[in-house]
Design an enzyme around this catalytic site. Structure first.
Site, PDB file in Angstrom:
ATOM      1  N   CYS B 144      68.944  22.329  65.991  1.00 47.73           N
ATOM      2  CA  CYS B 144      68.456  21.817  67.270  1.00 47.73           C
ATOM      3  C   CYS B 144      66.946  22.017  67.365  1.00 47.73           C
ATOM      4  O   CYS B 144      66.481  23.081  67.777  1.00 47.73           O
ATOM      5  CB  CYS B 144      69.172  22.528  68.418  1.00 47.73           C
ATOM      6  SG  CYS B 144      68.642  21.988  70.052  1.00 47.73           S
ATOM      7  N   CYS B 147      65.618  22.962  70.713  1.00 47.11           N
ATOM      8  CA  CYS B 147      65.899  24.335  71.158  1.00 47.11           C
ATOM      9  C   CYS B 147      64.977  25.323  70.475  1.00 47.11           C
ATOM     10  O   CYS B 147      64.548  26.302  71.074  1.00 47.11           O
ATOM     11  CB  CYS B 147      67.328  24.752  70.801  1.00 47.11           C
ATOM     12  SG  CYS B 147      68.611  23.688  71.402  1.00 47.11           S
ATOM     13  N   ASP B 148      64.715  25.100  69.201  1.00 47.51           N
ATOM     14  CA  ASP B 148      64.153  26.166  68.380  1.00 47.51           C
ATOM     15  C   ASP B 148      62.745  25.914  67.857  1.00 47.51           C
ATOM     16  O   ASP B 148      62.129  26.815  67.291  1.00 47.51           O
ATOM     17  CB  ASP B 148      65.084  26.434  67.189  1.00 47.51           C
ATOM     18  CG  ASP B 148      66.486  26.815  67.638  1.00 47.51           C
ATOM     19  OD1 ASP B 148      66.621  27.262  68.788  1.00 47.51           O
ATOM     20  OD2 ASP B 148      67.424  26.655  66.853  1.00 47.51           O
TER      21      ASP B 148
END
Lengths: 108, 318
Positions: B144, B147-148
């Site tokens: 992701c 997300c990261d």
């Protein structure tokens, strides 16, 4: 209902160490979809285990020091602290059942 | 206890939620089993929950965040009385009507009995399946980017893949990373022209053609990857801090693969709109679409499935 505590770099150590029950810290950010998915689950866990665990949130955008200190490289990451020590780590969004199962050994 | 319903929808991406909006407005009181939270596969809200800005969904000229769009669709379905259940279907029995679905214990009585079922289970991202990948997931290996990516400020990363998703994520990751090396197993990209132009013009992105990641290495976090040249077979290693993967998708068909007809490529086969090989079972979204795979086509097909379901229920006297 049990409150969810908001932690910052400044309050993190004090809060986690002073707590007489385990503290589950949710490393999250506004832009993270999976973090939003687990937010309601954490509220439920806080309510259902009131008095046995405290749930806290730490916004990684605003609190880089704690985020770095614990090597968080993916969010959501949940860290469970008992007597000030990190004892469990859960990376990524997971169903409620899986989270409760991982937490349960620490909740007595 | 078994709950009876006219319409059971499995999945809650744009397809499932559009089907929910339409069937709820048609007074069919659908139950939607929306899935369970996950960062890697078939979470409630579907694949858009792992994206940032959606720029091509009509009606949002300034773009909208993926999770925001899905939250809005969910509210819209609820507004008309759709019942959303945050759980995963563990077993589906389509052998006779009413169809049966289980959540949790598959030995217990079925959780639901449904006159009709709309399958909207979507697709999930493929992983590399190389040594080190599972062990370092969340420690430098990510599924992701949105997300990261944040955690790779001023660090070198590799992005594996060559399609639109890979390029979009590679471009997104240049906001943080010192460099993004796109590792692609062939000598040309299958991504759209506009994405290729944007990616190749980005000074932080370099492409490593004809290459595959064969191992991800690092003690407690990602330190390097082993690469093999797909033409010469030559191996070498590259120091990186992050490995992001966008190499395509596979349809989520496990629940019914032995009950419904599938295409040779594993996607669910539909005909005459949204009909499957079993009467009363309809399908929509990415689980039955290996061609377009867009939020808007998923939503459109969800509408088709809802209307097909409504009409079929009418013929059954509902």
């Amino acid at each position: 209902m049990a409150d969810i505590i908001t932690l910052t770099d400044a309050t993190f150590n004090e809060t986690v160490q002073a707590s007489d029950v385990p503290v589950l810290v949710d490393f999250w950010a506004e832009w993270c979809g999976p973090c939003k998915m687990i937010a309601p689950i954490l509220e439920e866990i806080a309510a259902e285990h009131d008095g046995k665990v405290k749930i806290a949130k730490l916004n990684i955008d605003e609190n880089l020091n704690v985020t770095r200190d614990f090597g968080v490289m993916s969010i959501p990451t949940l860290l469970l602290f008992k007597n000030g020590e990190a004892v469990a780590r859960m990376v990524g969004a997971k169903p409620k059942g899986a989270l409760v199962q991982e937490l349960s050994p620490y909740l007595d | 206890m078994t709950t009876k319903t006219d319409v059971l929808i499995v999945g809650s991406g744009p397809a499932g939620l559009t089907a929910a909006i339409y069937t709820a407005r048609a007074q069919l009181s659908p139950i939607i089993v929306e899935g369970e939270p996950s960062s890697t596969s078939d979470q409630p809200g579907g694949q858009l929950m792992l994206t940032t800005e959606v720029e091509n969904f009509p009606g949002f000229p300034m773009g909208i965040m993926g999770p925001e769009l899905m939250g809005q669709m969910r509210s819209q379905a609820e507004r008309f009385g759709a019942e959303l259940v945050t759980a995963k279907v563990s077993k589906l029995d389509l052998s006779q009507r009413p169809f049966k679905a289980w959540v949790g214990d598959t030995e217990a009585a079925p959780t639901y009995e449904a006159t009709s079922v709309i399958i909207a289970t979507g697709a999930r991202a493929l992983m590399l399946g190389v040594p080190g990948e599972d062990r370092l997931l969340g420690h430098g290996v990510s599924t992701c980017a949105t997300c990261d990516g944040f955690f790779f400020r001023d660090l070198p990363i590799v992005m594996v893949g060559g399609g639109d998703s890979a390029l979009e994520e590679a471009i997104f990751l240049t906001r943080f990373a010192s460099s993004v090396t796109l590792v692609h197993r062939r000598d040309s990209l299958r991504a759209s022209k506009i994405m290729q132009e944007r990616a190749l013009a980005n000074p932080k992105i370099t492409v490593r053609w004809n290459s595959q990641v064969t191992e991800i290495m690092g003690d407690t976090k990602v330190e390097s990857v082993r690469l093999v040249d797909t033409v010469t077979g030559a191996e070498d290693t590259m120091d990186v801090s992050g490995v992001f993967v966008a190499i395509g998708h596979q349809p989520n068909t496990e629940l019914f693969a032995d009950q419904l007809e599938l295409l040779e490529n594993g996607y669910l086969k539909v005909h005459d709109g949204s009909l499957t090989s079993i009467e009363g079972v309809f399908a929509c979204g990415d689980v039955a679409d290996h061609t377009y795979r867009q939020a808007i086509t998923a939503a459109g097909s969800g509408c088709m499935a809802a209307i097909d379901t409504e009409r079929w229920l009418e013929t059954q006297g509902h």
